[in-house]
Enzyme design. Structure first.
Site, PDB file in Angstrom:
ATOM      1  N   ASN A 124      32.638  26.159  15.968  1.00  0.00           N
ATOM      2  CA  ASN A 124      32.119  27.505  16.238  1.00  0.00           C
ATOM      3  C   ASN A 124      32.262  28.309  14.950  1.00  0.00           C
ATOM      4  O   ASN A 124      33.354  28.747  14.611  1.00  0.00           O
ATOM      5  CB  ASN A 124      32.922  28.147  17.376  1.00  0.00           C
ATOM      6  CG  ASN A 124      32.491  29.578  17.637  1.00  0.00           C
ATOM      7  OD1 ASN A 124      31.510  30.064  17.064  1.00  0.00           O
ATOM      8  ND2 ASN A 124      33.224  30.274  18.500  1.00  0.00           N
ATOM      9  N   LYS A 161      31.172  31.178  14.343  1.00  0.00           N
ATOM     10  CA  LYS A 161      31.261  32.632  14.597  1.00  0.00           C
ATOM     11  C   LYS A 161      30.307  33.366  13.632  1.00  0.00           C
ATOM     12  O   LYS A 161      29.244  32.854  13.336  1.00  0.00           O
ATOM     13  CB  LYS A 161      32.718  33.095  14.485  1.00  0.00           C
ATOM     14  CG  LYS A 161      33.642  32.250  15.391  1.00  0.00           C
ATOM     15  CD  LYS A 161      35.020  32.806  15.533  1.00  0.00           C
ATOM     16  CE  LYS A 161      35.833  31.903  16.461  1.00  0.00           C
ATOM     17  NZ  LYS A 161      37.171  32.417  16.725  1.00  0.00           N
ATOM     18  N   HIS A 219      32.810  33.096  25.447  1.00  0.00           N
ATOM     19  CA  HIS A 219      33.876  33.093  24.433  1.00  0.00           C
ATOM     20  C   HIS A 219      34.698  34.375  24.573  1.00  0.00           C
ATOM     21  O   HIS A 219      34.158  35.430  24.881  1.00  0.00           O
ATOM     22  CB  HIS A 219      33.267  32.984  23.033  1.00  0.00           C
ATOM     23  CG  HIS A 219      34.305  32.686  21.999  1.00  0.00           C
ATOM     24  ND1 HIS A 219      35.115  33.670  21.479  1.00  0.00           N
ATOM     25  CD2 HIS A 219      34.706  31.520  21.436  1.00  0.00           C
ATOM     26  CE1 HIS A 219      35.959  33.104  20.625  1.00  0.00           C
ATOM     27  NE2 HIS A 219      35.732  31.806  20.582  1.00  0.00           N
ATOM     28  N   GLU A 240      35.819  36.324  22.464  1.00  0.00           N
ATOM     29  CA  GLU A 240      35.349  37.443  21.623  1.00  0.00           C
ATOM     30  C   GLU A 240      34.158  38.133  22.273  1.00  0.00           C
ATOM     31  O   GLU A 240      33.991  39.351  22.137  1.00  0.00           O
ATOM     32  CB  GLU A 240      35.028  36.913  20.213  1.00  0.00           C
ATOM     33  CG  GLU A 240      36.317  36.563  19.469  1.00  0.00           C
ATOM     34  CD  GLU A 240      36.196  35.428  18.462  1.00  0.00           C
ATOM     35  OE1 GLU A 240      35.061  35.081  18.060  1.00  0.00           O
ATOM     36  OE2 GLU A 240      37.251  34.883  18.072  1.00  0.00           O
ATOM     37  N   GLU A 275      40.724  28.185  25.731  1.00  0.00           N
ATOM     38  CA  GLU A 275      41.061  28.867  24.490  1.00  0.00           C
ATOM     39  C   GLU A 275      41.973  30.053  24.795  1.00  0.00           C
ATOM     40  O   GLU A 275      41.484  31.149  25.117  1.00  0.00           O
ATOM     41  CB  GLU A 275      39.795  29.370  23.790  1.00  0.00           C
ATOM     42  CG  GLU A 275      38.836  28.283  23.371  1.00  0.00           C
ATOM     43  CD  GLU A 275      37.981  28.698  22.178  1.00  0.00           C
ATOM     44  OE1 GLU A 275      37.970  27.967  21.199  1.00  0.00           O
ATOM     45  OE2 GLU A 275      37.356  29.770  22.231  1.00  0.00           O
ATOM     46  N   GLY A 285      42.488  32.362  16.014  1.00  0.00           N
ATOM     47  CA  GLY A 285      42.482  33.019  14.709  1.00  0.00           C
ATOM     48  C   GLY A 285      43.834  33.561  14.284  1.00  0.00           C
ATOM     49  O   GLY A 285      43.922  34.341  13.335  1.00  0.00           O
ATOM     50  N   SER A 323      43.274  28.011  16.770  1.00  0.00           N
ATOM     51  CA  SER A 323      44.011  27.620  15.554  1.00  0.00           C
ATOM     52  C   SER A 323      44.161  26.109  15.402  1.00  0.00           C
ATOM     53  O   SER A 323      45.180  25.627  14.909  1.00  0.00           O
ATOM     54  CB  SER A 323      45.381  28.315  15.509  1.00  0.00           C
ATOM     55  OG  SER A 323      45.224  29.726  15.442  1.00  0.00           O
TER      56      SER A 323
END
Ligand code: 13P
Length: 261
Positions: A9, A11, A93, A95, A167, A173, A213
């Site tokens: 991904n 992003k 996701h 985010e 996730e 991150g 991560s």
């Protein structure tokens, strides 16, 4: 038998000018029997990545898609627009949930569109830190699965190859990955939720990925777990050395699970 999936991904990183080269380099360094590879670049780089990957067995995915087919939705991209550009799509996701207000109900609608358009969905679920600290991670993920999947035909979803990515938001991150045992416990919880939704044996056929991560240095911990079938990778997926290391380890798991021919 569940596939081993390594999905990148990217992003909001790369441009159409550099995405093709990066995809080509990653593809050439990650050919491992039995490992399904997917690269999800930004929309505007989909064509460059598709062209760069011609002749390579690497799937191309979008990072999101709108739930309507067309209309007055400034800035959005629909399933028909992705035809010929992508065969996978990431949905839900964290985010998207956190910064763009996506709800489970909306993600369910996107899922319907994706399936109708022949896109293979990677449905993301995961708890935030406060929820884990309160011991509510299983409950939260169950609610997310129920919210997006309830009332939808398990045969259609499983038949389309739905992949679930666990996730945990606190691991994304941050450089603070979950432990392999956490990922395994959540993979089992996810399949229990699917069974509760009437999936029966389809629950055991559904690939569950870990994301948060992931690096070449910790991928082994996740792939050593029998219920974990790969990874959804953010930061490290932009680095060919990292992707080479991750896929090499995935190749070992594919072989051990009898997937490599
Ligand atoms: P990182 O690998 O950068 O933590 O991102 C994980 C992720 O969100 C993949 O979708």
């Amino acid at each position: 038998m569940r596939p081993i999936v390594i999905a990148a991904n990217w992003k909001m990183n790369t441009t159409p000018a550099d995405a093709g080269d990066l995809a080509r380099t990653i593809a050439s360094r990650t050919r491992e029997p039995g490992v399904t590879r997917v690269i999800c670049p930004p929309y505007v780089s989909l064509a460059a990545v598709r062209d760069a990957l011609a002749g390579e067995d690497v799937g191309v995915g979008a990072q999101n898609v709108h739930h309507e087919l067309a209309g007055a939705y400034t800035g959005e991209v629909s399933v028909p627009m992705l035809a010929g550009l992508a065969t996978w799509v990431i949905l839900g996701h964290s985010e998207r949930r956190a910064y763009f207000g996506e709800t489970d109900a909306l993600i369910g609608k996107k899922l319907d569109r994706a399936l109708a358009g022949g896109l293979r969905p990677i449905l993301c679920v995961g708890e935030v830190l406060a929820e884990r600290e309160a011991g509510r991670e299983t409950q939260v993920v169950d609610g997310q699965l129920r919210g997006a999947l309830e009332g939808r035909d398990p045969e259609t979803l499983a038949g389309a190859g739905l992949v679930v990515a666990y996730e945990p938001v606190w691991a994304i991150g941050t450089g603070k990955n979950a432990r392999g045992a956490d990922a395994e416990a959540m993979a089992q919880a996810i399949r229990a939720s699917l069974r509760a939704l009437g999936w029966g044996s389809r629950a055991d056929e559904t690939p569950v990925l870990y994301g948060g991560s992931v690096t070449s240095g910790n991928i082994e911990e996740f792939l050593a777990e029998p219920g974990v079938d790969g990874a959804l990778i953010g930061g490290a997926s932009l680095k060919p050395d990292e992707m080479a290391g991750i896929c090499a380890r995935a190749g070992i798991t594919a072989k051990a699970r009898g997937l490599a021919s």
